[in-house]
Scaffold this motif. Sequence first.
Motif, PDB file in Angstrom:
ATOM      1  N   LEU A  48     -12.188   0.763   5.807  1.00  8.71           N
ATOM      2  CA  LEU A  48     -11.170   0.206   4.914  1.00  8.71           C
ATOM      3  C   LEU A  48     -10.963  -1.290   5.097  1.00  8.71           C
ATOM      4  O   LEU A  48     -10.149  -1.889   4.383  1.00  8.71           O
ATOM      5  CB  LEU A  48      -9.838   0.931   5.152  1.00  8.71           C
TER       6      LEU A  48
ATOM      7  N   PRO B 262      -3.232   0.173   3.923  1.00  7.79           N
ATOM      8  CA  PRO B 262      -4.588   0.655   3.626  1.00  7.79           C
ATOM      9  C   PRO B 262      -4.807   0.986   2.151  1.00  7.79           C
ATOM     10  O   PRO B 262      -5.951   1.082   1.710  1.00  7.79           O
ATOM     11  CB  PRO B 262      -4.714   1.908   4.495  1.00  7.79           C
ATOM     12  N   THR B 263      -3.735   1.174   1.381  1.00  9.79           N
ATOM     13  CA  THR B 263      -3.893   1.521  -0.039  1.00  9.79           C
ATOM     14  C   THR B 263      -4.471   0.374  -0.860  1.00  9.79           C
ATOM     15  O   THR B 263      -4.963   0.602  -1.973  1.00  9.79           O
ATOM     16  CB  THR B 263      -2.539   1.934  -0.621  1.00  9.79           C
TER      17      THR B 263
ATOM     18  N   TRP C 119     -10.159   3.004  -0.477  1.00  6.74           N
ATOM     19  CA  TRP C 119      -9.065   3.930  -0.221  1.00  6.74           C
ATOM     20  C   TRP C 119      -9.176   5.197  -1.069  1.00  6.74           C
ATOM     21  O   TRP C 119      -8.823   6.286  -0.619  1.00  6.74           O
ATOM     22  CB  TRP C 119      -7.733   3.239  -0.466  1.00  6.74           C
TER      23      TRP C 119
ATOM     24  N   ILE D  41      -8.777   8.863   0.605  1.00 11.24           N
ATOM     25  CA  ILE D  41      -7.410   9.371   0.497  1.00 11.24           C
ATOM     26  C   ILE D  41      -7.319  10.869   0.804  1.00 11.24           C
ATOM     27  O   ILE D  41      -6.424  11.326   1.520  1.00 11.24           O
ATOM     28  CB  ILE D  41      -6.844   9.037  -0.910  1.00 11.24           C
TER      29      ILE D  41
END
Length: 716
Positions: free
Chosen positions: A197, A216-217, A222, A226
């Motif tokens: 990431l 991290p989004t 991501w 997820i």
Amino acid sequence: MAKIKTKSKLFKTKKTFVKKKKGKDVKKPKVTQKETIDDSEDVMNDSQRDDMKPMDSSDDNDSDYDDIDDYKKTLDKLKEKDSEFYEFLQENDQQLLDFDVNDEEVEEDEDNDENEDFDTKTQDLSEKLSVKTIDKWSDKLSEKADIETIKSVVKWFRKAVEQTSGECDGKLMSADVFNSVINICLIDLLPAIQKCLKLPPIDSSQWSNDVKSIDPTKSRNWKKMISVMKIYLTDVIKMVGVVTEMSLKTTLLRHILYLIPFLKAFPHLIKRVLKQTMTLWSESDEKNRILSFICILRLVRTQEQPMISFILKKLYLSYIKNSKYMKDSANQTTIVFMKHSLVELYSLDPVVAYQHAFVFIRQLAINLRTAMTIKKKESYKSVYNWQYLHSILLWTQLLCSHNSVDELKPLITPLVNVIIGTIRLQSSPKFFPMRFHLINALIKLSDETNTFIPIFPFITQILDHFDKLKKNKPSNDEKELNLDLLIKVSTLNTNDFKFRDAVIRKIYDLLLYYLSTQSHVIAFPELVYISVVKVRKFLKRSHVIQHNQLLKQLLDKIDENSKLICDKRRNVDFSITNSPAINSWETDLKAKGTPITSFFKQRNQIKVAKQLLHSESINNDSNASASEPQPNDIAFSGTTASHKSNKSNKRKFNENKTLDKHEEQEDVFEDKSETKRTKQSKKNKRRVKNKEKKRQNQNVSFDFNQTLDISSDDSE
């Protein structure tokens, strides 16, 4: 899904008819746009109630989509025929126009499909996994962030969690494979996710101090990660609740500390983590309690005010629940840790702290008022208990540690009134321990918040109750009475000499503590006058030498401090009404120090040294008892003291004691044919030895006041 049928009559407006009356035309009534809209809505609602029916389970998905197409066609016709009504729907009910399939069901189906894929793949690979393959995975993760390898590791971690919880139906993993799976997840997995990431390195301070900056989004990868992260986080949280071994639970909690940035993307998982950490914070061992508190602290920093209020309320209730009993010093340390950690969490949001403190202090006041009005044992029990006391101590600690916060200053007055009312509720000697706890809280609150509270009367009133008590009874217990672990004693114990001795020493400590906080005040001689008179009256009535020595020493220090204040006041130029000049004079004297403050510091140092020696002696005794080869063997351990001569004398005293015990055992196992004369001679020998022991005990008696006299001479 319901079938939607539309009619052409739904969207027709009302027609107006021309009526003739007496040969004259009547004008058409005007119909406003609002009336047409209301009428059309009424027609639509009636038609929908009549025509819309629930679908049968036998209907196919194709029929659903056909109905949706028909519905969209009717909306297009409506746009052409009645554009004004269509605009009204766009403004007020956009969802009616943008009708589509429910997306949440699709997402749930996708999650269920992913979970099914995880389960099937793990069941297929259960026979092939070995330690060598796991070592290869760790090499891949360290070299390059491979998403497929991360997915396979997460799948096998789920298998390990199921095996631990007892939900695994297939073959079980061996111990080596299980340990290697746990190790690769706790060591190699998180750095690989961080590389994938492109997040800051784990060793940086952002992971510990500034968690909010890590998101991290925002990463490009991501979306690929997820589903894997969601499954991995749920499994880690489940593993913490399932594992019974404390060392593994500690490592999992440390691992969760680095997973907090990922938990922010899943709010429902944050609640699960908080539930696990709250239970560990209140029930687990010391290491896990500290780690749980750090997890809660970092999670609370990422939350908004309503969630913070909910979390702190739950923590306060668990704190009150655990403080119901005070069993020993270990329990006392856990409650003190919980109190300080709660104060730290309340400091994050002063508004929430004020709201909670106001509500719970008000509850304490209500319980106190009912006890004062009813005056029964049950009402007194609602006030004189550990939970009530620890609630007062918590809010006292909060106001003392955050005395500069303006939002919390209005709470000082109601809290002081509650404490004073609790002290005045019962003046019986059996509640003296509770009174001492409350007086200590008042002194601390007065010192830290810089507010004057008249505390001397509450301390000196205890001396008046000694005349009402019966004569001293000799105590059978050899243990010292620790009033810090008590809130009340029985009425029989109030006449015990040990209780009276502990009370006098506690009065001495509280007076010295409060005098040290007020020794720099310009009105010190006038402040202590009444209390000095009461102490001198008690000395005339008292016949215990040790108590008189303690209180006389305190009076000498008060006289010395009063002379210093009087000498300083003679050279003062400002008047009594000049409060800024008085405050500056008091701060200067406080910085320089007074005789009472220096004596108080020396007294605390002696106390701490005594406690350390006492704890060391307990550890030595426990180690000696553990190393005994036989139960009949007796370990020789000397009592700890500050002087070496006293140590050696006490050891001799203990040796004589053990010799007597050996002789008693020999008497038991003697031959039955022994005559009465030999037994009588042995009894006479024991009597002589007992007399010698009493003499030694009188010579060896160690007075703690001797150290105080030495320290006072040094200070002078």
